[in-house]
Design an enzyme around this catalytic site. Structure first.
Site, PDB file in Angstrom:
ATOM      1  N   GLY A  68       1.038  -1.456   0.246  1.00  0.00           N
ATOM      2  CA  GLY A  68       0.383  -0.067  -0.246  1.00  0.00           C
ATOM      3  C   GLY A  68       1.118   1.229  -0.059  1.00  0.00           C
ATOM      4  O   GLY A  68       0.710   1.793  -1.231  1.00  0.00           O
ATOM      5  N   GLU A  69       1.447   1.015   1.077  1.00  0.00           N
ATOM      6  CA  GLU A  69       2.579   2.275   0.934  1.00  0.00           C
ATOM      7  C   GLU A  69       3.608   2.834  -0.798  1.00  0.00           C
ATOM      8  O   GLU A  69       3.612   3.622  -0.772  1.00  0.00           O
ATOM      9  CB  GLU A  69       4.216   2.214   1.909  1.00  0.00           C
ATOM     10  N   TYR A  70       4.221   1.441  -1.129  1.00  0.00           N
ATOM     11  CA  TYR A  70       4.476   1.864  -2.011  1.00  0.00           C
ATOM     12  C   TYR A  70       3.529   2.660  -3.414  1.00  0.00           C
ATOM     13  O   TYR A  70       4.161   2.654  -4.625  1.00  0.00           O
ATOM     14  CB  TYR A  70       5.249  -0.205  -2.754  1.00  0.00           C
TER      15      TYR A  70
END
EC number: 2.4.99.12
Length: 420
Positions: A68-70
């Site tokens: 998700g952070e990627y």
């Protein structure tokens, strides 16, 4: 002197805790495949770096906790990749769910697991990578690694940060984590609340830019989102797409699908977990003709009413075919999945009841484009209304697209700070 001794004690306890956590993870590898991937992957980190980097390389380092952070950081990563063509990009993940899916991403030259945050690992990792710029996304604050960057006067920023008052950074016992935040030259927050919390601990180099996810999902509209097999299945009929569903979500959807009077409506279900036994169990509970993604070549897709997507990587394109979307994760306690992905296609969205930690969900509910349900009856009522009242459905969807448009722009502000 008391303050210094206290800091030494807290640092000692943190380092002991990290070492114990590493030992515990190794002990758990026979019982958990995900943990095993992470432990084995971290063993290879320094060998991978040694193979792909040399002392003459100029590098940038991007770190993401998970997938998700990627996705959140990707629009910034892409711009920096294009601008710094002579630099090698090192991308690290802490979670296997990020690394295993994006280990071959073209945005990076080297993709590794972040080593555990011991003093030894931190020093070794930074000495090998020597990043001219480090970007952390949202959170995953590792004090030893960040303090090593600061000691070596290496530039680091945190983007799309989202803080809450109950986090350790803002408690008396969170001094080490709090100090780690000061290793960042600048922090870009999603909201004003996060900025005020940082100011409360005397961190001043902060800018409210919003969430880079809005830029990320808006860019989806510029991509080719065509999936011929979805068009064949949909067959010009109204389509409900249920993405990233968990068993709690699926129980409600199964009940609606099996009992609905709307026989001309198509349903696409993309479960979060695609293990064969769970997929087969889902299919067996559905009464209408149902086809799996892995069976599509030998099936009559137009005649099926339900299409189960037992693969990964195509959900964002599938939302392009939705007239109505259901996003999973909020009926239980696993965490609401990405609601911005369907919102950018201008469709109304239904979610479960547990969305307190997801401000974008609260926003879209307040604006009238998203609907939270707590049980079978509530799902049936709102889904039937969206199916039968096209004007209501279209207006709700338009509100979600406008929400995306009004909140994009974080990437431009971050790149402006970086002067590119």
């Amino acid at each position: 002197m008391y303050f210094s001794n206290k800091q030494i004690i807290l640092g000692f306890l943190y380092n002991i805790g990290i070492s114990l956590a590493g030992f515990a993870l190794k002990c758990l590898t026979p019982f958990n495949d995900k943990i095993k991937l992470g432990v084995n992957g971290r063993k290879q980190t320094f060998n991978v770096l040694k193979t792909h980097l040399n002392n003459e390389d100029k590098t940038l380092w991007f770190h993401c906790a998970s997938l998700g952070e990627y996705e959140q950081g990707l629009p910034v990563f892409k711009e920096l990749r294009n601008y710094h063509k002579n630099h090698k990009i090192v991308l690290s993940f802490f979670s296997p769910s990020g690394y295993e899916i994006r280990k071959n991403t073209p945005v990076a030259d080297v993709v590794v697991y972040l080593p555990l945050d011991t003093l030894k690992n931190a020093s070794k990792f930074i000495n090998m990578v020597k990043p001219e710029l480090t970007i952390f996304v949202k959170y995953d604050i590792w004090p030893n690694i960040l303090n090593t960057l600061k000691e070596k006067q290496l530039k680091a920023i945190l983007i799309s940060a989202n803080f809450r008052a109950n986090q350790s950074y803002f408690k008396f016992y969170g001094k080490k984590l709090k100090n780690a935040l000061f290793a960042f030259d600048h922090i870009f927050t999603q909201n004003e609340t996060s900025k005020k919390l940082l100011n409360s601990i005397n961190y001043k180099n902060v800018t409210v830019t919003g969430d880079t996810r809005f830029d990320r999902v808006y860019s989806q509209l510029q991509q080719n989102n065509t999936l011929n097999f979805i068009e064949t299945f949909k067959n010009n009929q109204l389509c409900v797409v249920a993405g990233s569903t968990w068993p709690e979500d699926e129980a409600l959807l199964i009940d609606f699908i099996n009992n609905t009077e709307h026989k001309n409506v198509k349903f696409i279900i993309a479960p979060h977990n695609i293990k064969a036994n769970q997929i087969n169990n889902l299919k067996e509970q559905l009464h209408p003709k149902t086809v799996l993604f892995t069976e599509k070549e030998n099936s009559n897709l137009p005649n099926a009413q339900v299409f189960i997507i037992n693969t990964i990587g195509i959900l964002s394109k599938i939302y392009n075919y939705a007239n109505i979307a259901y996003v999973g994760g909020a009926m239980g306690n696993t965490g609401l999945h990405n609601t911005l992905e369907p919102a950018v296609f201008g469709v109304p969205i239904i979610i479960g009841k547990n969305y307190d930690k997801f401000p974008e969900a609260a926003d879209m509910i307040n604006f009238g484009g998203m609907f939270s349900i707590a049980n079978n009856q509530e799902l049936s009522e709102i889904l039937s209304k969206l199916i039968t009242k096209s004007d209501f459905c279209n207006k709700a969807g338009s509100k979600n697209l406008n929400y995306i448009k009004n909140n994009k722009g974080a990437v431009i502000q971050i790149l402006s700070y970086l002067r590119i």
